[in-house]
Design a protein around this motif. Structure first.
Motif, PDB file in Angstrom:
ATOM      1  N   THR A 155     -34.427  56.125   6.727  1.00  0.00           N
ATOM      2  CA  THR A 155     -33.744  54.810   6.717  1.00  0.00           C
ATOM      3  C   THR A 155     -34.599  54.112   7.509  1.00  0.00           C
ATOM      4  OG1 THR A 155     -31.623  55.926   6.062  1.00  0.00           O
ATOM      5  CG2 THR A 155     -31.638  53.936   7.290  1.00  0.00           C
ATOM      6  N   ILE A 156     -34.724  52.726   7.356  1.00  0.00           N
ATOM      7  CA  ILE A 156     -35.354  52.026   8.171  1.00  0.00           C
ATOM      8  C   ILE A 156     -34.475  51.152   9.138  1.00  0.00           C
ATOM      9  CG2 ILE A 156     -36.738  49.758   8.507  1.00  0.00           C
ATOM     10  CD1 ILE A 156     -37.902  50.247   5.649  1.00  0.00           C
ATOM     11  N   LEU A 157     -34.163  51.141  10.494  1.00  0.00           N
ATOM     12  CA  LEU A 157     -33.387  50.472  11.356  1.00  0.00           C
ATOM     13  C   LEU A 157     -34.268  49.367  11.735  1.00  0.00           C
ATOM     14  CD1 LEU A 157     -31.111  50.205  13.116  1.00  0.00           C
ATOM     15  CD2 LEU A 157     -31.780  51.974  14.770  1.00  0.00           C
ATOM     16  N   PHE A 158     -33.623  48.200  11.092  1.00  0.00           N
ATOM     17  CA  PHE A 158     -34.420  47.034  11.326  1.00  0.00           C
ATOM     18  C   PHE A 158     -33.659  46.038  12.522  1.00  0.00           C
ATOM     19  CE2 PHE A 158     -37.476  44.423   8.642  1.00  0.00           C
ATOM     20  CZ  PHE A 158     -37.544  43.316   9.448  1.00  0.00           C
ATOM     21  N   SER A 159     -34.539  45.642  13.381  1.00  0.00           N
ATOM     22  CA  SER A 159     -34.109  44.708  14.366  1.00  0.00           C
ATOM     23  C   SER A 159     -34.780  43.338  14.036  1.00  0.00           C
ATOM     24  CB  SER A 159     -34.462  45.097  15.631  1.00  0.00           C
ATOM     25  OG  SER A 159     -34.032  46.366  16.134  1.00  0.00           O
ATOM     26  N   HIS A 160     -34.133  42.298  13.588  1.00  0.00           N
ATOM     27  CA  HIS A 160     -34.776  41.189  12.999  1.00  0.00           C
ATOM     28  C   HIS A 160     -35.284  40.306  14.245  1.00  0.00           C
ATOM     29  CE1 HIS A 160     -31.120  39.053  14.056  1.00  0.00           C
ATOM     30  NE2 HIS A 160     -30.371  39.695  13.345  1.00  0.00           N
ATOM     31  N   GLY A 161     -35.884  39.032  13.460  1.00  0.00           N
ATOM     32  CA  GLY A 161     -36.477  38.073  14.751  1.00  0.00           C
ATOM     33  C   GLY A 161     -35.270  36.995  14.989  1.00  0.00           C
ATOM     34  N   ASN A 162     -35.857  35.956  15.693  1.00  0.00           N
ATOM     35  CA  ASN A 162     -34.873  35.221  16.118  1.00  0.00           C
ATOM     36  C   ASN A 162     -34.474  33.921  15.291  1.00  0.00           C
ATOM     37  OD1 ASN A 162     -33.339  33.613  18.178  1.00  0.00           O
ATOM     38  ND2 ASN A 162     -34.999  32.678  19.001  1.00  0.00           N
TER      39      ASN A 162
ATOM     40  N   TYR B 185     -37.857  49.511  13.153  1.00  0.00           N
ATOM     41  CA  TYR B 185     -38.863  48.346  12.436  1.00  0.00           C
ATOM     42  C   TYR B 185     -38.448  47.166  13.399  1.00  0.00           C
ATOM     43  CZ  TYR B 185     -41.296  45.081   9.377  1.00  0.00           C
ATOM     44  OH  TYR B 185     -42.128  44.261   8.780  1.00  0.00           O
ATOM     45  N   GLY B 186     -39.391  46.569  14.036  1.00  0.00           N
ATOM     46  CA  GLY B 186     -38.891  45.430  14.976  1.00  0.00           C
ATOM     47  C   GLY B 186     -39.814  44.357  14.682  1.00  0.00           C
ATOM     48  N   GLN B 187     -39.248  42.986  14.344  1.00  0.00           N
ATOM     49  CA  GLN B 187     -39.948  42.090  14.157  1.00  0.00           C
ATOM     50  C   GLN B 187     -39.797  40.908  15.233  1.00  0.00           C
ATOM     51  OE1 GLN B 187     -39.024  40.154  10.372  1.00  0.00           O
ATOM     52  NE2 GLN B 187     -40.697  38.706  10.386  1.00  0.00           N
ATOM     53  N   SER B 188     -40.807  40.309  15.611  1.00  0.00           N
ATOM     54  CA  SER B 188     -40.878  39.229  16.797  1.00  0.00           C
ATOM     55  C   SER B 188     -39.885  39.867  18.090  1.00  0.00           C
ATOM     56  CB  SER B 188     -40.176  38.120  16.104  1.00  0.00           C
ATOM     57  OG  SER B 188     -40.574  37.040  17.101  1.00  0.00           O
ATOM     58  N   ILE B 189     -38.742  38.843  18.275  1.00  0.00           N
ATOM     59  CA  ILE B 189     -38.115  39.713  19.274  1.00  0.00           C
ATOM     60  C   ILE B 189     -37.397  40.976  19.007  1.00  0.00           C
ATOM     61  CG2 ILE B 189     -35.800  38.484  18.592  1.00  0.00           C
ATOM     62  CD1 ILE B 189     -37.124  38.562  22.232  1.00  0.00           C
ATOM     63  N   GLY B 190     -37.312  41.289  17.978  1.00  0.00           N
ATOM     64  CA  GLY B 190     -36.809  42.819  17.480  1.00  0.00           C
ATOM     65  C   GLY B 190     -37.682  43.751  18.060  1.00  0.00           C
ATOM     66  N   THR B 191     -38.894  43.262  18.321  1.00  0.00           N
ATOM     67  CA  THR B 191     -39.958  44.483  18.731  1.00  0.00           C
ATOM     68  C   THR B 191     -39.406  44.969  20.156  1.00  0.00           C
ATOM     69  OG1 THR B 191     -41.435  42.950  19.630  1.00  0.00           O
ATOM     70  CG2 THR B 191     -41.668  43.710  17.483  1.00  0.00           C
ATOM     71  N   VAL B 192     -38.755  44.104  20.988  1.00  0.00           N
ATOM     72  CA  VAL B 192     -38.261  44.372  22.258  1.00  0.00           C
ATOM     73  C   VAL B 192     -37.333  45.556  22.437  1.00  0.00           C
ATOM     74  CG1 VAL B 192     -37.077  43.428  24.566  1.00  0.00           C
ATOM     75  CG2 VAL B 192     -38.700  42.044  23.287  1.00  0.00           C
ATOM     76  N   PRO B 193     -36.193  45.437  21.860  1.00  0.00           N
ATOM     77  CA  PRO B 193     -35.184  46.561  21.394  1.00  0.00           C
ATOM     78  C   PRO B 193     -35.836  47.882  20.743  1.00  0.00           C
ATOM     79  CG  PRO B 193     -34.514  45.057  19.917  1.00  0.00           C
ATOM     80  CD  PRO B 193     -35.594  44.361  20.887  1.00  0.00           C
TER      81      PRO B 193
ATOM     82  N   SER C  75     -45.272  41.371  14.441  1.00  0.00           N
ATOM     83  CA  SER C  75     -45.463  40.174  15.430  1.00  0.00           C
ATOM     84  C   SER C  75     -44.786  40.329  16.599  1.00  0.00           C
ATOM     85  CB  SER C  75     -44.777  38.930  14.773  1.00  0.00           C
ATOM     86  OG  SER C  75     -45.234  38.705  13.585  1.00  0.00           O
ATOM     87  N   ALA C  76     -45.099  41.420  17.379  1.00  0.00           N
ATOM     88  CA  ALA C  76     -44.926  41.986  18.580  1.00  0.00           C
ATOM     89  C   ALA C  76     -45.249  41.022  19.676  1.00  0.00           C
ATOM     90  CB  ALA C  76     -45.259  43.538  19.013  1.00  0.00           C
ATOM     91  N   LEU C  77     -44.501  41.179  20.905  1.00  0.00           N
ATOM     92  CA  LEU C  77     -44.902  40.318  22.037  1.00  0.00           C
ATOM     93  C   LEU C  77     -45.022  41.371  23.311  1.00  0.00           C
ATOM     94  CD1 LEU C  77     -41.875  38.686  23.858  1.00  0.00           C
ATOM     95  CD2 LEU C  77     -41.455  39.975  21.834  1.00  0.00           C
ATOM     96  N   MET C  78     -46.144  41.136  24.182  1.00  0.00           N
ATOM     97  CA  MET C  78     -46.352  41.930  25.245  1.00  0.00           C
ATOM     98  C   MET C  78     -45.270  41.806  26.311  1.00  0.00           C
ATOM     99  SD  MET C  78     -50.553  41.936  25.980  1.00  0.00           S
ATOM    100  CE  MET C  78     -50.580  40.144  25.874  1.00  0.00           C
ATOM    101  N   SER C  79     -44.856  40.519  26.605  1.00  0.00           N
ATOM    102  CA  SER C  79     -43.692  40.302  27.413  1.00  0.00           C
ATOM    103  C   SER C  79     -43.517  38.749  27.604  1.00  0.00           C
ATOM    104  CB  SER C  79     -44.049  40.586  29.036  1.00  0.00           C
ATOM    105  OG  SER C  79     -45.057  39.634  29.529  1.00  0.00           O
ATOM    106  N   GLY C  80     -42.120  38.475  28.072  1.00  0.00           N
ATOM    107  CA  GLY C  80     -41.764  37.012  27.969  1.00  0.00           C
ATOM    108  C   GLY C  80     -42.682  35.975  28.519  1.00  0.00           C
ATOM    109  N   LEU C  81     -43.016  36.550  29.774  1.00  0.00           N
ATOM    110  CA  LEU C  81     -43.946  35.515  30.471  1.00  0.00           C
ATOM    111  C   LEU C  81     -45.268  35.424  29.889  1.00  0.00           C
ATOM    112  CD1 LEU C  81     -44.057  33.682  33.005  1.00  0.00           C
ATOM    113  CD2 LEU C  81     -44.901  35.724  34.307  1.00  0.00           C
ATOM    114  N   ARG C  82     -45.794  36.386  29.400  1.00  0.00           N
ATOM    115  CA  ARG C  82     -47.010  36.477  28.453  1.00  0.00           C
ATOM    116  C   ARG C  82     -47.140  35.449  27.320  1.00  0.00           C
ATOM    117  NH1 ARG C  82     -46.991  41.432  30.809  1.00  0.00           N
ATOM    118  NH2 ARG C  82     -48.921  42.364  31.537  1.00  0.00           N
TER     119      ARG C  82
END
Length: 286
Positions: free
Chosen positions: A90-97, A164-172, A189-196
């Motif tokens: 089962t894919i637990l999907f955390s969507h983008g903004n 599965y995290g997409q964009s901001i969903g990669t954070v949680p 489409s993961a981000l390293m951190s907000g400031l980056r």
């Protein structure tokens, strides 16, 4: 790209992480669905036109909408999509903004059918039919509550959960993966951190930074697939490169030629084939 003045303001008068988070991440759309209470624990799912549900009314019966409550007190909405009778994962999907589960529902259905997986998703606090206001701390509480429902109500073993995290969903997604031994992780489409993201070229995590994915990824000890569009002008592909390099269990990544931040989806053959190989070949070999 931030201006020189903005960069000076950030470093001379550093904001709280919540300020970085709100500037960068949270734009809840108008809800595209509702959950109507039929009985005490039974809800009917109603899509608005903006959800653009692409399947039949008969197929919608396989989408179950429920509520759960987070440890921070917010009631959040969740979808369980039974895409396949014989699904192992089962894919637990955390969507983008700027989307909610209604906007994503047809994508979830198509993805689950293609990958022979069921899909479980949730809306962040303040999104869709979920209560509250989105914050970084709520992101972590939201996914934790969703994971608890998936593993208790639906009795999915943690080893059979793919985060599965997409964009901001990669954070949680990364945060939960440091605390739960799941089956695998997919970072899209993961981000390293907000400031980056706000200040490209930032090389360290400052105390006032938000979403420090790059510092947590080293603690993720399950197979991890990193996907990023080469033309992403929202979160530069350099974020994907660095996360891939720092992840101890990363498999061969997918850098998608000719695609950006929001267009790597079920219409992209390379994307679907890479996911299918990851789940049905590489995970089977673990």
């Amino acid at each position: 790209m931030s201006s020189f003045r903005e960069i000076c303001e950030i470093f001379c008068c550093p904001p709280f992480p919540s300020k970085i988070a709100s500037k960068l991440a949270f734009v809840p759309p108008e809800p595209s669905y509702s959950l109507v209470n039929d009985t005490e624990n039974n809800f009917s799912l109603r899509f608005q036109e903006s959800a653009e549900w692409q399947y039949t009314a008969d197929e919608k019966i396989y989408v179950e909408g429920i509520y759960t409550r987070t440890k921070r007190g917010n009631k959040i909405a969740c979808f369980h999509m039974k895409c396949c009778d014989d699904a192992v994962y089962t894919i637990l999907f955390s969507h983008g903004n700027a989307v909610d589960m209604g906007h994503m529902s047809s994508f979830y259905c198509g993805l689950g059918k293609w990958l022979n997986c069921n899909v479980f998703s949730y809306d962040y606090s303040g999104y869709g039919a979920s209560e509250g206001t989105p914050t970084e701390k709520d992101l972590y509480a939201d996914i934790e509550a969703a994971f608890l429902v998936l593993t208790t109500k639906y009795k999915v073993k943690p080893a059979h959960v793919i985060l599965y995290g997409q964009s901001i969903g990669t954070v949680p997604t990364v945060d939960l993966a440091t605390r739960q031994q799941v089956g695998a992780v997919i970072l899209h489409s993961a981000l390293m951190s907000g400031l980056r993201v706000l200040c490209p070229g930032t090389s360290r995590t400052w105390f006032f930074d938000a979403f420090p994915v790059i510092d947590k990824i080293e603690k993720v000890t399950v197979p991890t697939l990193v996907i990023h569009g080469k033309n992403d002008n929202v979160i530069d592909i350099s974020h994907g490169f660095r996360i891939y390099e720092r992840c101890p269990k990363a498999v061969e990544p997918l850098w998608v030629e000719g695609h950006g931040h929001d267009d790597v989806d079920c219409r992209c053959g390379a994307y679907l084939e890479r996911l299918r190989f990851f789940i049905h070949v590489e995970l089977a070999q673990q």
